[in-house]
Scaffold this motif. Structure first.
Motif, PDB file in Angstrom:
ATOM      1  N   GLY A 194       0.798  -1.217   0.000  1.00 43.30           N
ATOM      2  CA  GLY A 194       0.000   0.000   0.000  1.00 43.30           C
ATOM      3  C   GLY A 194       0.830   1.267   0.000  1.00 43.30           C
ATOM      4  N   PRO A 221      -1.575   6.230  -7.511  1.00 42.52           N
ATOM      5  CA  PRO A 221      -2.969   6.058  -7.056  1.00 42.52           C
ATOM      6  C   PRO A 221      -3.655   7.400  -6.870  1.00 42.52           C
ATOM      7  CG  PRO A 221      -1.476   4.658  -5.788  1.00 42.52           C
ATOM      8  CD  PRO A 221      -0.621   5.554  -6.633  1.00 42.52           C
ATOM      9  N   VAL A 222      -4.992   7.366  -6.957  1.00 37.88           N
ATOM     10  CA  VAL A 222      -5.754   8.617  -6.909  1.00 37.88           C
ATOM     11  C   VAL A 222      -5.528   9.369  -5.596  1.00 37.88           C
ATOM     12  CG1 VAL A 222      -7.508   7.816  -8.516  1.00 37.88           C
ATOM     13  CG2 VAL A 222      -7.765   7.317  -6.073  1.00 37.88           C
ATOM     14  N   GLU A 223      -5.189   8.628  -4.499  1.00 35.35           N
ATOM     15  CA  GLU A 223      -5.014   9.301  -3.212  1.00 35.35           C
ATOM     16  C   GLU A 223      -3.767  10.179  -3.180  1.00 35.35           C
ATOM     17  OE1 GLU A 223      -7.527   5.742  -2.641  1.00 35.35           O
ATOM     18  OE2 GLU A 223      -5.580   6.102  -3.579  1.00 35.35           O
ATOM     19  N   ILE A 224      -2.714   9.783  -3.902  1.00 30.90           N
ATOM     20  CA  ILE A 224      -1.478  10.558  -3.862  1.00 30.90           C
ATOM     21  C   ILE A 224      -1.139  11.202  -5.210  1.00 30.90           C
ATOM     22  CG2 ILE A 224      -0.496   9.164  -2.001  1.00 30.90           C
ATOM     23  CD1 ILE A 224       1.174   7.718  -4.054  1.00 30.90           C
TER      24      ILE A 224
END
Length: 458
Positions: A194, A221-224
């Motif tokens: 992750g 990833p969309v979060e970072i």
């Protein structure tokens, strides 16, 4: 994983929850299994209890045949842990009949131990039996009317319950330990998997700082992904600011140079006038000061550029050839010993300016020889960067401690006969400081001055 890292925090929190959940689940399952074992044991005791009650309720049965149909050999073995007892409670002298296993002992009453009657009219509990045995016991009062009142008791060895529960706990503990290890390994994999994009961003930023890359590349990833976009935007904005600062410095240099030139020319036309001579003197000071501060501004703008790396050995070799040509008439020999792996975290122009000032100064004061050495020092600790050390020695007359302190100050010169403005070492000190390095002066082994420049490496 360090204690302050995000991976460690995730791992420790997941580990804590896994341990808590497994412990609570283990306690619950162990309690449920113990209760189930007790219920199974109680059903067995109740079967014998009902059989005894049936025997008591048929008093016409011959005594030699009464209580012979329980079907459990353990009731016949002395002190086997399995006992029954029938006590008549409505007569002045209690009449008691018991299994052969009880020998000449008597079972205690659960009523005396505080056990309450259940809805089924029985009492259940643990008591201490003969020979200190731990017994699980069931008793029931029976009222046969004119035939009398009786207390029927059956007890079994509770070791069976404890042994089964203990064996279950061992298997359960082993199973949960293996499950815990698997869950922890899975947690480690999930944390690493992750957080892998964050590690990739960190490595990419390190590549940018070392000059191996210019931007954060790849899919995230969309979060970072917003973090990567903002970092790239910050790098672009930084480069734009640096370029703008360079342009402003150049414009300012040209804007000041022309008025100064006019002042100098006008004052030179009246050189016999003391006032003109004073103007020329102060104009020279102004020119030196303006050059110095403009140079510092230009340097500061360049130093903020991220990701520039310079190979040191080729730059020093090119500098050697240039200086030998400049000082060819004096026959100065310049020897260079440079680590081919040495790299400077900064622009080549700045490296050439710093090293060039030092080598040029050494050539001016040397008798016949200048020695330049480039060393790479390993990092001081984890996470630290290597240090680059450039040492310039000459065989001139050298300087005392007081003279070394004076010459390193801005604009201070010991000999006006030597060409130059006197700002060279000051610029080296300023530029090295902006890069997080420094300059020190000492005595050279070959007899003259040693200038030692420390800069960040890669």
């Amino acid at each position: 994983m360090r204690g302050s890292s995000l991976a460690t925090r995730l791992f420790l929190s997941a580990t804590a929850w896994v341990v808590v959940i497994l412990v609570i689940t283990g306690i619950v399952l162990s309690s449920v299994y113990r209760a189930a074992s007790e219920r199974a044991f109680d059903r067995r005791l109740n079967l014998y209890l009902r059989t005894l009650i049936a025997e008591v309720a048929t008093p016409d049965e011959p005594p030699d045949r009464q209580f012979q149909s329980l079907g459990e050999p353990l009731f016949e073995l002395p002190l086997s842990g399995w006992y029954w007892q029938v006590t008549r409670t409505d007569s002045e002298k209690a009449e008691t009949r018991a299994s052969r296993s009880l020998w000449d002992r008597k079972l205690p009453k659960l009523e005396d131990h505080g056990a309450e009657l259940t809805a089924a009219g029985i009492r259940l509990g643990y008591v201490d039996g003969p020979e200190g045995q731990n017994l699980r016991m069931v008793e029931r009062p029976v009222d046969l009317g004119i035939d009398g009142k009786f207390l029927v008791s059956v007890a079994g060895d509770a070791t069976e319950i404890f042994d089964e529960t203990r064996s279950f706990d061992y298997y359960l503990g082993g199973t949960f330990a293996a499950l815990g290890i698997v869950l922890l390994l899975t947690t480690i994999f999930q944390v690493r998997f992750g957080l892998a994009p964050l590690k990739r961003i960190s490595e990419s930023i390190a590549d940018i700082r070392s000059g191996r890359a210019e931007r954060l590349e790849g899919e995230f990833p969309v979060e970072i992904a917003p973090l990567a976009r903002e970092t790239n935007a910050l790098i672009d904005a930084n480069r734009e600011i640096v370029e703008r600062a360079r342009t402003h410095v150049g414009n300012l240099a040209h804007a000041i140079k022309t008025p100064l030139s006019v002042i100098v020319n006008e004052a030179s036309a009246h050189s016999a006038d003391p006032f003109a001579a004073k103007v020329l003197e102060q104009a020279d000071v102004m020119r030196d000061q303006v050059a110095h501060h403009l140079e510092r501004a230009r340097i500061a703008a360049r130093v903020t550029t991220v990701g520039t790396v310079t190979e040191v050995a080729p730059a020093i070799e090119a500098l050697r050839r240039t200086m030998e040509k400049i000082h060819r008439d004096r026959g100065i020999a310049i020897e260079v010993k440079a680590d081919p792996q040495a790299r400077f975290r900064g622009e080549r122009q700045d490296l050439e300016e710093m090293a060039g000032n030092l080598v040029d100064n050494a050539c001016k004061w040397a008798e016949s020889q200048v020695f330049v050495e480039v060393l790479v020092e390993p990092p001081d600790g984890p996470g630290a960067a290597p240090r680059l050390r450039i040492i310039v020695d000459d065989d001139g007359r050298g300087l005392s401690a007081a003279e070394r302190a004076q010459v390193s100050r801005r604009g201070q010169r010991l000999d006006e006969s030597k060409p130059g403005s006197g700002l060279g070492l000051s610029i080296v000190v300023d530029l090295a400081g902006l890069y997080g390095g420094g300059l020190s002066l000492g005595s050279a082994p070959i007899g003259g001055l040693r200038a030692e420049l420390v800069l960040p490496g890669v």
